[in-house]
Design an enzyme around this catalytic site. Structure first.
Site, PDB file in Angstrom:
ATOM      1  N   LEU A  81     -79.589  90.122  23.959  1.00 28.15           N
ATOM      2  CA  LEU A  81     -80.842  90.720  23.756  1.00 28.15           C
ATOM      3  C   LEU A  81     -80.668  92.208  23.972  1.00 28.15           C
ATOM      4  CD1 LEU A  81     -84.136  88.860  24.827  1.00 28.15           C
ATOM      5  CD2 LEU A  81     -83.562  88.730  22.913  1.00 28.15           C
ATOM      6  N   ASP A  82     -81.269  92.742  22.683  1.00 27.12           N
ATOM      7  CA  ASP A  82     -80.292  94.560  21.992  1.00 27.12           C
ATOM      8  C   ASP A  82     -81.289  95.266  23.028  1.00 27.12           C
ATOM      9  OD1 ASP A  82     -82.425  94.707  20.187  1.00 27.12           O
ATOM     10  OD2 ASP A  82     -81.281  94.289  18.728  1.00 27.12           O
ATOM     11  N   ARG A  83     -81.104  96.089  23.166  1.00 26.36           N
ATOM     12  CA  ARG A  83     -81.678  96.912  23.868  1.00 26.36           C
ATOM     13  C   ARG A  83     -83.269  97.567  23.929  1.00 26.36           C
ATOM     14  NH1 ARG A  83     -82.549 102.814  23.484  1.00 26.36           N
ATOM     15  NH2 ARG A  83     -83.264 103.587  25.939  1.00 26.36           N
TER      16      ARG A  83
END
Length: 214
Positions: A81-83
């Site tokens: 999951l990206d930031r």
């Protein structure tokens, strides 16, 4: 292993990439038999702003900071999951199980709730499912539905059965739609449920098996 300190079935093995079966073969380090590490599977509710990596060159908090006092063995993230995204993140030390969930050919459904900066019409939802070519990649959603909306914003339920880098954000941007929040709410049959943000829990045997045999 390069120093000849590891043996498999009493034969020295120098290649670190040689596959072994820890449950059937006798693995020893300096003559001492090494047992297979217990397999661990956890679900984490990743908050927004947390990086999915072991360390960050900019000193930002990572998911491992959330597990620091948990007494867990080393676990790898199952997918990413990206930031800026949040929600359900699986971690495990079972690489075979993890590969079954992340390899593109297996097409495991992942569901996201996405807040966008407009109120979509039916035509937009159809275009998101039809897909676009973006930087040489075809981006499409398996299913998109409208959850609710106000005057200016709306929430979508987006189902993907493949995971390209920043897939949903790029797909929506191609239609000039901005993402305000993006939350993964399920992976296969496993739902995020009421797990508090920043907290984690062990998966039970039934959940692990259901994901393995989905």
């Amino acid at each position: 292993m390069r120093e000849g300190r590891v043996s498999v079935d009493d034969r020295i093995v120098l290649d670190p990439e040689r596959p072994v079966d820890a449950e059937r073969q006798r693995i020893a380090l300096d003559g001492v038999v090494v047992g297979a590490r217990a397999r661990v599977y956890i679900a984490l509710n990743k908050p927004r702003g947390i990086v999915t990596s072991a360390s960050d060159e900019r000193g930002r908090a990572t998911v491992y900071d959330l597990l620091k006092e948990a007494g867990l063995p080393w676990l790898g993230p199952v997918g990413r999951l990206d930031r800026a995204s949040e929600g359900l993140l699986l971690l495990s030390n079972d690489s075979v199980w993890a590969a079954g969930l992340t390899e593109p050919r297996h097409h495991v459904d992942k569901t996201y709730h996405v807040q966008i900066d407009c109120v979509p019409d039916a035509a937009l939802l159809q275009r998101l499912e039809a897909g676009v070519m973006e930087q040489g990649e075809r981006l499409a959603a398996k299913q998109v539905s409208l959850l609710r909306h106000g005057d200016k914003h709306a929430w979508l339920a987006v189902v993907l059965d493949e995971g390209r880098n920043r897939h949903i954000r790029r797909l929506l941007a191609a239609h000039e739609v901005g993402v305000l929040r993006l939350i993964r709410v399920s992976v296969g049959s496993l739902a995020l449920g009421d797990l508090p943000k920043g907290q984690w829990r062990h998966l039970d045997d039934a959940e692990v098996q259901a994901l393995a045999t989905r």
